[in-house]
Write a protein that holds these residues in place. Structure first.
Motif, PDB file in Angstrom:
ATOM      1  N   VAL A   1       0.849  -1.183   0.000  1.00  0.00           N
ATOM      2  CA  VAL A   1       0.000   0.000   0.000  1.00  0.00           C
ATOM      3  C   VAL A   1       0.892   1.243   0.000  1.00  0.00           C
ATOM      4  O   VAL A   1       1.834   1.349   0.785  1.00  0.00           O
ATOM      5  N   GLY A   2       0.592   2.164  -0.914  1.00  0.00           N
ATOM      6  CA  GLY A   2       1.409   3.362  -1.051  1.00  0.00           C
ATOM      7  C   GLY A   2       2.315   3.330  -2.252  1.00  0.00           C
ATOM      8  O   GLY A   2       2.861   4.373  -2.645  1.00  0.00           O
TER       9      GLY A   2
ATOM     10  N   THR B   1       3.423   3.131  -6.216  1.00  0.00           N
ATOM     11  CA  THR B   1       2.882   3.657  -7.472  1.00  0.00           C
ATOM     12  C   THR B   1       2.901   2.549  -8.507  1.00  0.00           C
ATOM     13  O   THR B   1       3.930   1.916  -8.737  1.00  0.00           O
TER      14      THR B   1
ATOM     15  N   GLN C   1      -1.217   5.135 -10.802  1.00  0.00           N
ATOM     16  CA  GLN C   1      -2.139   5.266  -9.671  1.00  0.00           C
ATOM     17  C   GLN C   1      -1.496   4.728  -8.394  1.00  0.00           C
ATOM     18  O   GLN C   1      -0.747   3.758  -8.415  1.00  0.00           O
ATOM     19  N   ARG C   2      -1.765   5.394  -7.283  1.00  0.00           N
ATOM     20  CA  ARG C   2      -1.255   4.978  -5.995  1.00  0.00           C
ATOM     21  C   ARG C   2      -2.064   3.761  -5.496  1.00  0.00           C
ATOM     22  O   ARG C   2      -3.290   3.772  -5.532  1.00  0.00           O
TER      23      ARG C   2
ATOM     24  N   THR D   1      -3.922   1.565  -3.094  1.00  0.00           N
ATOM     25  CA  THR D   1      -4.617   1.679  -1.811  1.00  0.00           C
ATOM     26  C   THR D   1      -4.918   0.280  -1.285  1.00  0.00           C
ATOM     27  O   THR D   1      -4.671  -0.725  -1.954  1.00  0.00           O
ATOM     28  N   ARG D   2      -5.478   0.241  -0.066  1.00  0.00           N
ATOM     29  CA  ARG D   2      -5.848  -1.051   0.504  1.00  0.00           C
ATOM     30  C   ARG D   2      -6.901  -1.755  -0.335  1.00  0.00           C
ATOM     31  O   ARG D   2      -6.870  -2.970  -0.515  1.00  0.00           O
ATOM     32  N   GLU D   3      -7.854  -0.969  -0.853  1.00  0.00           N
ATOM     33  CA  GLU D   3      -8.903  -1.568  -1.672  1.00  0.00           C
ATOM     34  C   GLU D   3      -8.339  -2.139  -2.961  1.00  0.00           C
ATOM     35  O   GLU D   3      -8.723  -3.228  -3.398  1.00  0.00           O
TER      36      GLU D   3
ATOM     37  N   LYS E   1      -5.262  -3.191  -3.445  1.00  0.00           N
ATOM     38  CA  LYS E   1      -4.472  -4.388  -3.140  1.00  0.00           C
ATOM     39  C   LYS E   1      -5.383  -5.590  -2.893  1.00  0.00           C
ATOM     40  O   LYS E   1      -5.069  -6.712  -3.292  1.00  0.00           O
TER      41      LYS E   1
ATOM     42  N   ARG F   1       6.256   5.140   3.563  1.00  0.00           N
ATOM     43  CA  ARG F   1       6.467   3.950   2.740  1.00  0.00           C
ATOM     44  C   ARG F   1       7.924   3.502   2.767  1.00  0.00           C
ATOM     45  O   ARG F   1       8.230   2.313   2.687  1.00  0.00           O
TER      46      ARG F   1
END
Length: 875
Positions: free
Chosen positions: A66-67, A69, A327-328, A330-332, A334, A507
């Motif tokens: 998470v985090g 790119t 895009q970064r 996110t938890r969703e 991943k 990160r």
């Protein structure tokens, strides 16, 4: 011609020099198939371990954080698939379900009846205990001591076995109260049951019984009420096969029932607190809860409900973008990536596992194949030694094993101390081996993280910085520098990544912290190095530095018992170290070997000329064979002393190899002169050292340095011309005698060694300022090269000069056959520092000259003419 030869990649074949100076004796090597079997086993073992260390299953779980790119192309759903929750969230939900499941209790049938039975049992026990006490008092008053003693023992025994637990003071209180209530002690016990119940202990017991009955009418659980987290419990009646829900607040727990009973009894016996405490103890002894906890039934119900919790939360339709380029994560996102991978695994089954496994195997084969191929082609000295290959494989396998552990644990792979392996390989072998090994380990770690370039670059630079810090290690304090430089390598790459990808510092910070741990572990390299030295019997530069200290007991003893030999040792060490450094050999090992090569002379120092301080010589009274035996014995004695002192094998072998199987020339010539007019022969084997011959460049250099340093002392006027001629003579003798056959020294090496020896000897025997009454000596050498002769390539190469080392003119001769190794060398006897130290030296020399019409050309011959074999005292 093999494929490698066609490509020009095969290893260079050894070229013959002298008598096969660089030959590779296949007969001495182990069977080839065993060698290749070991190497194949090590290679396949590393491959299998690495493949097993790769993460199984959720690829994105380990390679995407998470985090990050997303640098790949936009990823869309190839088919419909559900989105699974994180395992942690699923487990949290299941724990919640388990906690909200009401526990099961069963009704205890006949709880009131059991309460009554417990009361009656305790009453009988109390009556008997107190009656025993009363009987004890009675018999004691009557003076019946034996009966009183028996009653006392009975009283103590019954107290110990009582259902209730009271303190000693409480028992004494009840007994004293009972004794006061009993007026007539003329008999041991004459109380009826009614009278007993009216006593104090009977009243307290009845009060406890009444409180217990009140609680049972309400319901009491056999565990504390606060341990039940739900608002209600399920009560089962196993007799009626029914169950009902009961509010927890309407029931008493076990602890709450005790507290309630204590309050009730304190109110009832408020006039005497001791009575309430004893009654409370009676309550605990007789009370039985009415509800018993069913643990197994409760756990089974909780597990069943927890399994019903689904791990699916939503889904993704076919063609829907999961993550876009740039895009970064996110938890969703991943969760969607890991859910896609899980769906692919469920759909493709074993095919995707086989493809992933094949890729892992191919990556591993490329990495370790490159490393082993490098060793085979460019590092044959390591490839040919089983011990070294096993050691390298153990270091690599240790790091791979840590990879497998770290990637499955909640840690970053940066915690694996790859710089530790880099430092160890550098110290044990060299920086090139370490750099290639570090590259392979960095690539392997990056592959495990999904071709993660950041980790590969950071690990490689950290390992490289560690390598550079110990290339020329001098002390163990440098390991702290290694740890600091390794962390600097990690930090620089992570900082560059933070700047380049514009990542949040949160990160990068965890990876930096784990890298600090790996760097700190690198500081402990000395501990791992200590273990490797003892397990694999290796000698590192750190150990050699410690052995080079002349204050060590063995060298200190040599300096005291044989000061001349110690001085000779220091001079030889300087010569050998400089020569080894000049040709690229192991200079430190050569110096340390030179320091210990003559330790055996401590046993009989007076038999070696450098230790003699008087004109008397013990060899004057000995036969040549006995003198030679004494001179050669210092090798055996040195081996024993080195073994007792624990010298490493690499240093220990310098002791016998610095002479090889050379001939003790002076005493051999002396023996020949004494048997010239007789029919007796002189066995040459009795005048040779036991060997073995030098087997490395370092031991070969020591042999040459020992000969040259000793022989140079025999020159009355060591001018540059004479020193150069002497060095050529000794070198050619060593080559002609086959002493350097196994050393891999080339003619170029020998030329550089000669040049180094000459420069250093000129520094030792430097020209001093002439006084007015001294003759001026020309600065130019008074010799010229007369001829360059060689019978065949690389055999018996020699140079003839206008004068030999002792001033005798030598005329050029036509080429002659190669001299036999057994042919006497009168020049070597002349080169001995003892050729002028013995009364019969001139006679020996005259006899030798009489046997030859002219001095022999300074051909490629030499046999430690200035060494031990060149004199009774030997160097």
């Amino acid at each position: 011609m093999g494929l490698l030869e066609l490509l020009g990649w095969s290893r260079r074949s050894p070229q013959p020099v002298g008598h096969d100076l660089e030959t590779n004796d296949e007969s001495e090597a182990p069977e080839a198939w065993k060698q290749w079997a070991l190497r194949g086993g090590l290679f396949l073992g590393l491959v299998a371990l690495t493949v097993g260390a790769f993460p199984r299953g959720d690829f994105y779980e380990y390679t995407v954080e998470v985090g990050d790119t997303w640098r790949q192309s936009t990823l869309s759903a190839p088919f419909n698939f559900p989105v699974y929750l994180d395992q942690e969230r699923v487990e949290a939900r299941r724990d919640t379900v388990r906690a909200n499941t009401s526990p099961y209790f069963r009704e205890v049938q006949g709880a009131s009846q059991k309460l009554t039975e417990n009361r009656d049992t305790l009453r009988r026990q109390l009556n008997r205990i107190l009656e025993a006490y009363a009987s004890y008092r009675y018999h004691r008053q009557q003076g019946e001591r034996e009966a009183a003693r028996q009653d006392s023992l009975d009283y103590v025994r019954r107290r110990r076995n009582a259902q209730v637990t009271l303190s000693a003071s409480q028992w004494e209180y009840l007994a004293s109260e009972y004794a006061e209530e009993v007026q007539d002690l003329r008999s041991p016990s004459r109380q009826s049951a009614g009278q007993m119940s009216s006593r104090l202990h009977g009243r307290l017991l009845e009060a406890a019984f009444e409180v217990g009955g009140q609680l049972l009418s309400l319901g009491v659980m056999n565990r504390p009420r606060d341990s039940v987290v739900t608002d209600e419990i399920i009560v089962r009646n196993q007799q009626d096969q029914t169950q009902r829900r009961v509010e927890k607040d309407n029931l008493y727990g076990l602890n709450e029932s005790f507290e309630y009973a204590e309050r009730q009894l304190r109110e009832r016996f408020s006039e005497n607190r001791e009575h309430s405490r004893i009654a409370a103890s009676f309550f605990r002894a007789i009370f039985v809860p009415s509800l018993q906890y069913l643990r197994e039934d409760t756990m089974e119900e909780r597990d069943q409900r927890a399994q019903k919790v689904t791990a699916i939360q939503g889904g993704v339709e076919e063609g829907e973008p999961i993550v876009r380029t740039g895009q970064r994560v996110t938890r969703e996102i991943k969760r969607k990536l890991t859910s896609l991978e899980r769906a692919k695994s469920d759909r493709l089954g074993s095919n995707i596992v086989a493809k992933q496994l094949s890729g892992e195997v191919l990556f591993t084969l490329l990495g370790f194949g490159f490393f082993f191929f490098y060793l085979y082609l460019l590092r044959p000295e390591i490839w040919s030694k089983n011990r070294d290959l096993v050691l390298v494989s153990v270091v690599l396998a240790f790091i791979i094993l840590l990879y497998g552990i770290a990637i499955r644990a909640p840690w970053s792979l940066y915690v694996v101390p790859v710089p530790l392996a880099s430092v160890l390989l550098t110290i044990v072998f060299n920086s090139r081996i370490a750099l290639i090994g570090t590259l392979v380990l960095a690539l392997t770690g990056g592959q495990m993280l999904g071709l993660e370039l950041e980790y590969t670059v950071a690990t490689f630079f950290a390992g490289a910085f560690g390598i550079f810090s110990v290339r020329d290690i001098k002390n163990r304090g440098q390991f702290f520098v290694s740890g600091g430089l390794a962390f600097a390598g990690y930090a620089l790459v992570l900082f560059a990544t933070w700047l380049y990808l514009d990542l949040p510092f949160g990160r990068v910070a965890p990876d930096l912290a784990y890298a600090a741990i790996a760097s700190a572990i690198t500081i402990t390299s000395s501990l791992f190095l200590w273990a490797l030295e003892r397990i694999f019997d290796i000698t590192t530069d750190l150990t050699l530095l410690e052995l080079s200290d002349t204050n060590r007991p063995l060298l200190k003893e040599l300096s005291l018992r044989a000061p001349g030999s110690f001085n000779h040792t220091l001079q030889v060490a300087n010569l050998a170290e400089a020569a080894a450094d000049r040709i690229g050999a192991h200079a430190l090992l050569t110096r340390v070997g030179a320091l210990y090569h003559d330790i055996g002379k401590m046993k009989k120092p007076e038999y070696f000329v450098e230790n003699q301080r008087t004109m008397s010589n013990p060899h004057d009274e000995l036969k040549p064979r006995m003198s030679a035996l004494i001179i050669a014995s210092h090798v055996k004695e040195g081996l024993e002393m080195g073994k007792d002192d624990g010298l490493p094998e690499q240093v220990h072998k310098f002791i016998p190899m610095h002479h090889g199987t050379a001939r003790i020339e002076y005493f051999y010539q002396k023996a020949l002169s004494r048997t010239e007019n007789t029919d007796r022969s002189v066995p040459e084997s009795e005048f040779r050292y036991p060997g073995p011959k030098p087997d490395s460049k370092e031991t070969g250099i020591l042999m040459l340095a020992d000969s040259v340093e000793a022989a140079s002392r025999s020159l009355d006027e060591p001018s540059p011309r004479r020193l150069e001629n002497l060095i050529d003579l000794l070198f050619s003798e060593r080559i002609d005698d086959g002493q350097l056959d196994n050393t891999n020294l080339t003619f170029r090496d020998l030329r550089l060694i000669k040049d180094t020896f000459l420069k250093m000897l000129l520094g030792i025997y430097h020209v001093r300022v002439k006084y007015p009454d001294q003759e001026e000596e020309s600065a130019e050498p008074d010799f010229e090269v007369v001829s360059l002769r060689a019978d065949r390539p690389y055999v018996n190469v020699s140079v003839a000069y206008g004068q030999d080392a002792w001033g005798a003119w030598v005329e050029p001769e036509p080429a002659s056959p190669a001299r036999s190794r057994k042919e006497p060398r009168p020049q070597l006897a002349d080169a001995s520092p003892h050729s002028s130290a013995y009364p019969d030296a001139e006679e020996i020399r005259a006899d030798q000259n009489g046997r030859e019409e002219a001095p022999a050309t300074e051909s490629a011959s030499g046999s430690e003419s200035g060494g031990e074999e060149a004199s009774p005292q030997g160097r």
